[in-house]
Design a protein around this motif. Structure first.
Motif, mmCIF file in Angstrom:
data_model
loop_
_atom_site.group_PDB
_atom_site.id
_atom_site.type_symbol
_atom_site.label_atom_id
_atom_site.label_comp_id
_atom_site.label_asym_id
_atom_site.label_seq_id
_atom_site.Cartn_x
_atom_site.Cartn_y
_atom_site.Cartn_z
ATOM 1 N N ASP A 37 0.868 -1.171 0.000
ATOM 2 C CA ASP A 37 0.000 0.000 0.000
ATOM 3 C C ASP A 37 0.906 1.223 0.000
ATOM 4 O OD1 ASP A 37 -1.718 2.115 0.547
ATOM 5 O OD2 ASP A 37 -3.019 0.890 1.818
ATOM 6 N N ARG A 38 0.941 1.944 -1.107
ATOM 7 C CA ARG A 38 1.859 3.066 -1.277
ATOM 8 C C ARG A 38 1.255 4.419 -0.902
ATOM 9 N NH1 ARG A 38 6.938 1.044 -1.528
ATOM 10 N NH2 ARG A 38 7.213 -0.472 -3.216
ATOM 11 N N HIS A 39 0.058 4.440 -0.398
ATOM 12 C CA HIS A 39 -0.565 5.725 -0.067
ATOM 13 C C HIS A 39 0.273 6.436 0.993
ATOM 14 C CE1 HIS A 39 -3.495 8.765 1.018
ATOM 15 N NE2 HIS A 39 -4.266 8.364 0.026
ATOM 16 N N PRO A 40 0.594 7.721 0.805
ATOM 17 C CA PRO A 40 1.448 8.431 1.773
ATOM 18 C C PRO A 40 0.837 8.557 3.153
ATOM 19 C CG PRO A 40 0.514 9.952 0.169
ATOM 20 C CD PRO A 40 0.234 8.572 -0.340
ATOM 21 N N ALA A 41 -0.481 8.441 3.269
ATOM 22 C CA ALA A 41 -1.133 8.535 4.574
ATOM 23 C C ALA A 41 -0.986 7.252 5.382
ATOM 24 C CB ALA A 41 -2.612 8.863 4.413
ATOM 25 N N ARG A 42 -0.474 6.194 4.764
ATOM 26 C CA ARG A 42 -0.302 4.908 5.446
ATOM 27 C C ARG A 42 -1.630 4.439 6.066
ATOM 28 N NH1 ARG A 42 4.091 3.913 2.629
ATOM 29 N NH2 ARG A 42 5.802 5.329 3.074
ATOM 30 N N ASP A 43 -1.617 4.179 7.374
ATOM 31 C CA ASP A 43 -2.816 3.632 8.018
ATOM 32 C C ASP A 43 -3.690 4.708 8.655
ATOM 33 O OD1 ASP A 43 -1.002 4.314 9.963
ATOM 34 O OD2 ASP A 43 -1.250 2.497 11.161
ATOM 35 N N ASP A 44 -3.436 5.961 8.334
ATOM 36 C CA ASP A 44 -4.239 7.067 8.864
ATOM 37 C C ASP A 44 -5.470 7.233 7.974
ATOM 38 O OD1 ASP A 44 -5.290 9.519 9.747
ATOM 39 O OD2 ASP A 44 -3.308 10.283 10.271
ATOM 40 N N ILE A 45 -6.532 6.526 8.313
ATOM 41 C CA ILE A 45 -7.732 6.482 7.474
ATOM 42 C C ILE A 45 -8.378 7.859 7.351
ATOM 43 C CG2 ILE A 45 -9.971 5.383 7.125
ATOM 44 C CD1 ILE A 45 -7.509 3.549 6.877
ATOM 45 N N ALA A 46 -8.439 8.581 8.452
ATOM 46 C CA ALA A 46 -9.040 9.921 8.408
ATOM 47 C C ALA A 46 -8.264 10.828 7.473
ATOM 48 C CB ALA A 46 -9.077 10.518 9.819
ATOM 49 N N LEU A 47 -6.952 10.729 7.490
ATOM 50 C CA LEU A 47 -6.117 11.545 6.620
ATOM 51 C C LEU A 47 -6.331 11.184 5.154
ATOM 52 C CD1 LEU A 47 -3.876 13.606 6.128
ATOM 53 C CD2 LEU A 47 -2.204 11.817 6.672
ATOM 54 N N PHE A 70 2.915 15.019 10.556
ATOM 55 C CA PHE A 70 2.732 13.979 9.549
ATOM 56 C C PHE A 70 1.560 14.320 8.629
ATOM 57 C CE2 PHE A 70 0.716 9.962 8.227
ATOM 58 C CZ PHE A 70 1.776 9.363 7.550
ATOM 59 N N ARG A 71 0.455 14.702 9.205
ATOM 60 C CA ARG A 71 -0.730 15.031 8.405
ATOM 61 C C ARG A 71 -0.488 16.265 7.548
ATOM 62 N NH1 ARG A 71 -5.496 13.596 12.926
ATOM 63 N NH2 ARG A 71 -5.699 11.399 12.258
ATOM 64 N N LEU A 72 0.169 17.243 8.090
ATOM 65 C CA LEU A 72 0.481 18.436 7.306
ATOM 66 C C LEU A 72 1.379 18.103 6.120
ATOM 67 C CD1 LEU A 72 1.062 20.995 10.190
ATOM 68 C CD2 LEU A 72 -0.686 21.188 8.404
ATOM 69 N N GLN A 73 2.337 17.226 6.318
ATOM 70 C CA GLN A 73 3.253 16.877 5.237
ATOM 71 C C GLN A 73 2.528 16.146 4.109
ATOM 72 O OE1 GLN A 73 6.234 14.722 7.470
ATOM 73 N NE2 GLN A 73 7.605 16.481 7.515
ATOM 74 N N VAL A 74 1.638 15.231 4.477
ATOM 75 C CA VAL A 74 0.881 14.508 3.447
ATOM 76 C C VAL A 74 -0.022 15.461 2.682
ATOM 77 C CG1 VAL A 74 -0.869 12.732 3.059
ATOM 78 C CG2 VAL A 74 1.002 12.313 4.669
ATOM 79 N N LEU A 75 -0.718 16.327 3.391
ATOM 80 C CA LEU A 75 -1.605 17.291 2.733
ATOM 81 C C LEU A 75 -0.808 18.287 1.888
ATOM 82 C CD1 LEU A 75 -4.091 17.993 5.669
ATOM 83 C CD2 LEU A 75 -4.565 16.713 3.563
ATOM 84 N N ALA A 76 0.365 18.668 2.370
ATOM 85 C CA ALA A 76 1.183 19.637 1.634
ATOM 86 C C ALA A 76 1.676 19.056 0.318
ATOM 87 C CB ALA A 76 2.362 20.086 2.486
ATOM 88 N N ARG A 77 2.029 17.779 0.324
ATOM 89 C CA ARG A 77 2.474 17.162 -0.932
ATOM 90 C C ARG A 77 1.360 17.185 -1.974
ATOM 91 N NH1 ARG A 77 5.608 13.763 2.550
ATOM 92 N NH2 ARG A 77 4.015 12.131 2.669
ATOM 93 N N ALA A 78 0.122 17.076 -1.504
ATOM 94 C CA ALA A 78 -1.008 17.165 -2.430
ATOM 95 C C ALA A 78 -1.279 18.608 -2.843
ATOM 96 C CB ALA A 78 -2.257 16.575 -1.779
ATOM 97 N N GLY A 79 -0.853 19.556 -2.016
ATOM 98 C CA GLY A 79 -1.178 20.956 -2.270
ATOM 99 C C GLY A 79 -0.133 21.754 -3.013
#
Length: 313
Positions: free
Chosen positions: A8-18, A49-58
């Motif tokens: 599973d390559r999703h950058p959020a890993r197991d953070d389902i809400a993210l 962690f959440r900010l970094q994942v969202l920032a990569r998308a932004g």
């Protein structure tokens, strides 16, 4: 053990809400990000962690900019914006000193610091900006790094991401001098309480050193030298992090750190111990450090299979 390879390559890993919020953000909606970051509270590790994942998308989208314009005093909007601006500033060549993009990101960091003084996030972003834009081994820039680091320590002494930023700064390919990266990593481990993932820092330094030697000395080095064999850092990470960690409340970047430990144990032929780590990793294989030794997915799968066999009754 999970005996069927799954990745599973999703950058959020197991953070389902993210994951759900990242999908919304990719479509330009920032309200979910506001709710998620508000709910994260003062869990600085999870927040970063959440900010970094969202920032990569932004980086290539405008939802972070739009949110900051709509709520210019929101500490969450500003924290996301500074992370996005930092990534945008890193799109160009590194090591060239201040630029307009860097200055804009730095100014936004100051605003985010004022909006939520207890938050270490803007200072972690500053460390990233200094690492990327600093001229090689510049003393004045290094002095600024030290000042920013002190601000992080005041807010969150054992902040994982800040430690990894400073560790990367000390890599020889960035701004490190001699073997200071290993000295600093071991020093942090000597001070850090047991159960913290910072005990994997020497493994990160070891893997990076191996990667550099593979690039500069060719595959002959890789075929004849295995730096993980009998390296005490592997067992130190096992003893001081793994055996004392809270298994039912892993930190946000758990999979990244666990992959480093699984890799080190595997290449040290400690497959029985590695089995437990692989099981905890689940489908969240990471490219680093596996890719430093060959094809990441193939190596992960091969060593996980060996671990399953070694742990069989």
């Amino acid at each position: 053990m999970r005996r069927v390879p799954a990745f599973d390559r999703h950058p959020a890993r197991d953070d389902i809400a993210l994951r759900a919020v990242a999908e919304d953000a990719a479509m330009g909606r920032w309200e979910g990000a506001r709710e998620l970051l508000t709910a994260t509270g003062t869990d600085w590790d999870r927040r970063i962690f959440r900010l970094q994942v969202l920032a990569r998308a932004g980086v290539r989208l405008t939802f972070a900019d739009t949110w900051a314009q709509a709520e210019p005093r929101s500490p969450h909007a500003l924290a996301l914006l500074v992370t996005v601006l930092a990534l945008r500033s890193m799109a160009g060549p590194r090591g060239e000193g201040s630029s307009e993009a860097m200055e804009r990101a730095w100014k936004a960091c100051d605003a985010a610091c004022d909006a939520l003084p207890a938050d270490p996030t803007p200072y972690v972003v500053m460390l990233a900006l200094l690492r990327y834009h600093s001229p090689h081994c510049d003393r004045q820039w290094r002095a600024t790094v030290q000042k920013v680091w002190e601000q992080v320590e005041e807010r969150d002494r054992w902040n994982r991401e800040a430690h990894h930023e400073l560790l990367t700064y000390m890599f020889p390919t960035w701004h490190g001098i001699g073997g200071e990266v290993f000295h600093w990593a071991q020093e942090q481990c000597a001070q850090a309480p047991r159960g913290l993932p910072l005990h994997t820092l020497p493994l990160v330094a070891l893997a990076e050193t191996h990667r550099i030697r593979m690039e500069t000395e060719g595959h002959r080095y890789g075929l004849t030298v295995h730096p993980w064999t009998d390296n005490p850092s592997t067992q130190q990470a096992w003893a001081n992090w793994w055996t004392y960690r809270a298994p039912f409340s892993p930190h946000a970047a758990f999979q990244e750190d666990a992959n480093y430990l699984a890799h080190a144990l595997s290449f040290a032929n400690q497959h029985r111990q590695a089995a437990e780590v692989f099981d905890a990793i689940g489908p969240y294989a990471t490219d680093a450090p596996w890719s430093y030794c060959g094809d990441a997915q193939q190596l992960f799968t091969r060593h996980r299979t060996w671990a399953v066999k070694a742990s069989a009754p």
